[in-house]
Write an enzyme that holds these catalytic residues in place. Structure first.
Site, PDB file in Angstrom:
ATOM      1  CE  LYS A 174      48.317  43.429  74.772  1.00 55.77           C
ATOM      2  NZ  LYS A 174      46.918  43.885  74.000  1.00 55.77           N
ATOM      3  CE  LYS A 219      59.162  42.499  69.460  1.00 55.17           C
ATOM      4  NZ  LYS A 219      58.762  41.241  69.354  1.00 55.17           N
ATOM      5  CG  HIS A 221      52.891  45.723  72.021  1.00 57.27           C
ATOM      6  ND1 HIS A 221      54.152  45.462  71.436  1.00 57.27           N
ATOM      7  CD2 HIS A 221      51.777  45.198  72.215  1.00 57.27           C
ATOM      8  CE1 HIS A 221      53.388  44.085  71.281  1.00 57.27           C
ATOM      9  NE2 HIS A 221      52.271  44.125  71.508  1.00 57.27           N
ATOM     10  CD  GLU A 234      53.327  35.686  67.828  1.00 54.65           C
ATOM     11  OE1 GLU A 234      52.806  36.763  66.689  1.00 54.65           O
ATOM     12  OE2 GLU A 234      54.159  35.477  68.045  1.00 54.65           O
ATOM     13  CG  ASP A 291      60.153  38.636  67.804  1.00 53.36           C
ATOM     14  OD1 ASP A 291      60.396  39.758  67.895  1.00 53.36           O
ATOM     15  OD2 ASP A 291      59.244  38.085  67.143  1.00 53.36           O
ATOM     16  CG  HIS A 322      57.033  41.037  74.516  1.00 54.70           C
ATOM     17  ND1 HIS A 322      56.585  42.302  74.572  1.00 54.70           N
ATOM     18  CD2 HIS A 322      57.088  40.736  73.207  1.00 54.70           C
ATOM     19  CE1 HIS A 322      57.013  42.855  73.528  1.00 54.70           C
ATOM     20  NE2 HIS A 322      57.103  41.683  72.400  1.00 54.70           N
TER      21      HIS A 322
END
Lengths: 312, 561
Positions: B257, B223, B253, B291, B310, B315
């Site tokens: 997981k 991305k 990613h 985060e 983002d 995600h």
């Protein structure tokens, strides 16, 4: 934490387990299986260590049954059970109970183990040494879905192998077979690339190596060709050669962890084929708990194999 | 996402972590046996240096009953553009080593680095060596390293340098001959979006994107896949012009997981969750990705993009699709795409975007014992920037299963702690035989899927407090399977790189999903552009108070994750 119990019973051990779990503040358990290790004092340390490492991947309750040998007839009549309960940091990712049996209770270890099994979770029995003649018929073996033996730990491996063939029951497995996985997967990958029929095969190894014998039998059964056994100085399996009409596919590991793969008409490549630690083998074993049908195939092998020992 | 975010700090400009682009990844699930034979090359003829393959050939050493044999990629190589970047050094190269260490890479696997550095092959090998030693998950083993190091090549050059691409071409041909990679190459574009068209066109121009007969060429892109629907479509067109849409792998990613893959196992392998996984029992769903770090050195990339583009666009919408989707008819790329697309297409935006979306910017404050700068004070950020570092949106999935159940998605930087989770919050019991004082402390039941860190699942329910009086209080039950440091619990990148080499597209979002996701986000971004400005929230908190008000309007509140 560690709780020592002398001359105890299964119900006291169960109480100690609950007490230990409460003390470290984790009353809920996320353990997925019970691992029973049957061993002697000499091999207990290594086996427990391997099981604890494997428990990081498969959180489990580990029950170690150590049969103590009494030296005098008087001691033999004295029956006693000692236990050491380890939870939390002392026990990998799970709980460990080390059971030491003296005298008559040694013959009835299953009566101690049964009440200590995790409810409704699979049971695995592992004999690092001194596996019973018929694992599935052993009182402890009968409790388990999966029975792990190790032909590397016996005096006459090829005799033991024959015994395993005769006593095979679904759920049996042997670390001599587990050790082969990297070899087998590289051979399968090599054949994926060569994409051609194999017309002959040879396995080179040290003398009396049960893994080599299993590998040869597996290749014989799958490729339907006679498999030649070649004895070399070792260590363990040193090479496998598969003959095709275009040339030979060879995985050669003369020494150390670095092997060479040669395919007909292609440049040869190095590949890492290391000997794995016991904990890695056990972790692999615990990944699947259903019967390993391929092991049965490898044990039985094919009739069309020929023996031509040759010393190098 | 968080770990990815942690990387790009100080990324050299020719090797960023965030390439732009899109494509398509409709690869048929390829069985282990057929890794080097995709649909395109069924008629695989003799390769220049291999034996004559037999058609319909089945490997006798493979058997579905033989579950010990791992999936090993076929002969292949990986070319990394922007190999000096942080992502490459901290994630990709260690992941390649870990794969090799686990015996999952084919013998002869080759790694080619491309970057603007005056390096020889040995210098490159040294860089890989260092990054592997520092960041690999599995222990360093000399023999594994040797196996890898023999196949490492470095091509110095810029992306408009034709000589460099000619060199790349001859390096690939040399590797085919010397290492038996059989012409199978994946090109990993770990470069900033602006270089993306250049690289793709150079690959086309030098004939690197079209595979020789009987082999494959794949593109791996990270991305952002555009910054809105239009740019995403442009990118798709650009990539699909060069690479077969089925050979384009988009990395998200998160999908690599374990826990995310476990969502499907949890929902569809069990009987006890699916019956309550709908509007009759679920009150709402909260998907959080928080985060604790700021933008670090990524000002250039981040400003103007913001957290919604983002994180939410890719995600969070992917996590939402997996949580909300119907049961796929099979666990393969095609069926998963079908179901995920249905969810994304039925997403309904709130009518009043002002009341049901919130954006924010972190302000200077003390965070976790450290004094940190606010977003507007960060180096390289325009003090008047309106880029969001926090975004929360309310979405609905307009279908029979979910009608009326809000999905609250939020993400932000400099929040309380680093955490990603999906919380399915259930309705209260319709009737309680206990009096209200007994259940005063009882909240709503919830199933929380903890994506990172501490991967696992939590179930929250009421239980009687021990004692004589009847008092009911929330308790939680935790489940965590395995631990991240075992060999068999791979890093997301390991899993995804292996899947690329195997041609297994299950865990890669495809261009239709990317485009549908932009359709969800674009109206929100447009509204934000013309209305108000981001609310300020103190670093280290759980977001602006406007976000709390947004949920309060619905009579709900955010979970503290």
């Amino acid at each position: 934490m560690k709780i020592d119990l002398t001359d105890t019973t299964a119900s006291k051990i169960n109480k100690a387990l609950v007490q230990g779990r409460r003390a470290i503040g984790t009353p809920a358990v996320g353990m997925v299986l019970t691992m029973v290790i049957v061993t002697d004092e000499e091999n207990a340390y290594d086996a427990i260590k391997a099981a604890e490492e494997a428990s990081r991947e498969h959180p489990s309750r580990t029950l170690v049954v150590i049969k103590r040998h009494a030296r005098t007839p008087r001691d033999r009549t004295n029956s006693r059970l000692d236990a050491e309960v380890r939870v939390g940091a002392d026990s990998g990712a799970g709980e460990t109970v080390v059971l030491r049996t003296y005298g008559e209770v040694s013959d009835h270890a299953d009566s101690v183990v049964l009440p200590l099994l995790l409810p409704d979770a699979p049971v695995v029995v592992w004999w690092p040494v001194d596996a019973p003649e018929v694992p599935a018929k052993d009182p402890l073996g009968a409790l388990a879905q999966r029975r792990i033996t190790d032909m590397y730990a016996v005096e006459a491996p090829l005799t033991a192998l024959q015994a395993r063939v005769n006593s095979y029951a679904p759920g049996d497995t042997d670390l001599a077979w587990t050790r082969l996985t990297p070899w087998r997967s590289m051979l399968a990958a090599a054949l994926d690339q060569a994409r051609t029929k194999v017309i002959s095969a040879a396995v080179e190894s040290e003398a009396d190596n049960p893994s080599a014998e299993l590998l040869a039998r597996w290749l014989g059964a799958r490729l339907e060709v006679p498999v030649e056994r070649v004895v070399t100085a070792g260590p363990v399996v040193t090479a496998v050669r598969l003959g095709t009409k275009n040339g030979e596919i060879v995985i050669d590991r003369p020494e150390g962890p670095l092997a060479t793969l040669s395919l007909p008409g292609q440049p040869s490549r190095t590949l890492a084929l290391k000997v794995r630690s016991t904990s890695e083998l056990i972790a692999e074993e615990l990944r699947r708990l259903d019967a390993d049908e391929m092991y049965a195939v490898a044990l039985r092998g094919e009739s069309g194999t020929k023996e031509t020992p040759r010393h190098v | 996402m968080t770990e990815l975010e942690a990387l790009p700090d100080g990324t050299p400009q020719d090797a960023a972590t965030t390439p732009e682009g899109s494509g398509d990844t409709t690869v048929e699930p390829v069985g282990v046996k057929a890794v080097d034979v995709t649909a395109v090359d069924v008629k695989a003829e003799a390769k220049s240096n291999g034996p004559v393959p037999v058609a319909d050939w089945e490997n006798p050493l493979r058997d579905p009953r033989d579950r010990r044999l791992p999936r090993i990629a076929g002969p292949s190589g990986l070319v990394i553009f922007g190999v000096t970047g942080d992502l490459s050094r901290k994630k990709l190269m260690p992941a390649v080593y870990d794969l090799a260490n686990r015996g999952l890479l084919p013998p002869g696997f080759s790694l080619v680095g491309f970057a603007r550095r005056d390096w020889e092959d040995e210098d490159f090998a040294q860089i890989v060596h260092d990054s592997v030693k520092e960041h690999a998950r599995t222990p360093f083993r000399e023999e594994v390293w040797q196996q890898l190091a023999e196949g490492m090549r470095f091509i110095p050059g810029t992306f408009d340098d034709d000589t460099a691409f000619k060199q790349l071409r001859s390096a690939i041909e040399e590797l085919d001959a010397a290492r038996g990679t059989s012409g199978n190459y994946a090109f990993y574009l770990s470069v900033p979006p602006k270089f993306f068209p250049k690289v793709v066109q150079q690959l086309k121009r030098h004939g690197l994107a079209s595979p020789p007969e009987g082999s494959w060429r794949r593109a791996v892109i990270e991305k952002p896949f555009g910054h809105d629907l239009e740019s995403a479509r442009e990118l798709n067109a650009l990539v699909h012009d060069v690479f077969d849409p089925e050979q384009v792998f988009r990395i998200d990613h998160y999908l690599g997981k374990e826990t995310v893959q476990n969502i499907l196992a949890l929902r569809f392998a069990n009987q006890m969750y699916e019956p309550i996984w709908n509007r009759s029992y679920v009150d709402h769903v909260q998907i959080t990705m928080a985060e604790d770090i700021g933008i670090g050195g990524r000002a250039g990339y981040y400003d103007g993009i913001g957290s919604a583009r983002d994180v939410i666009q890719n995600h969070l919408l992917q996590l939402m699709a997996l949580t909300a989707m119907e049961e796929p008819i099979a666990f393969d790329a095609e069926s998963l795409l079908t179901e995920k697309l249905k969810v994304l297409k039925s997403v309904k935006l709130p009518e009043n975007l002002g009341e049901h979306t919130v954006r924010g910017q972190y302000a200077a404050a003390w965070q976790g014992g450290e004094k940190v700068r606010g977003y507007l004070q960060e180096e390289g950020i325009d003090p008047k920037s309106t880029t969001d570092t926090y975004a929360a949106v309310k979405l609905e999935v307009d279908n029979r299963r979910w009608a009326g159940v809000p999905f609250y998605l939020r993400t932000g930087k400099r929040l309380g702690r680093r955490v990603t989770e999906i919380a399915v919050v259930f309705q209260r019991a319709p009737h309680s035989p206990f009096d209200s004082t007994a259940t005063e402390e009882l909240g709503q039941n919830a199933i929380v899927i903890r994506v990172q860190p501490d991967e696992g699942m939590t179930v929250r329910f009421g239980s009687k407090v021990p004692g004589t009086s009847m008092e009911i209080r929330d308790v939680t039950m935790d489940f965590a399977y395995g631990e991240s440091f075992t060999e068999s619990s791979p890093e997301a990148y390991e899993r995804l790189i292996l899947d690329v080499l195997l041609g297994d597209a299950n865990l890669f979002p495809r261009h239709q999903e990317v485009e549908e996701s932009w359709k969800v986000l674009d109206p929100i971004e447009e509204y934000w552009e013309t209305h108000g400005k981001p609310a300020q929230y103190p670093s280290g908190s759980w977001g602006p108070k406007e976000a709390d008000e947004m949920l309060a309007r619905d009579g709900r509140s955010w979970r503290r994750p």
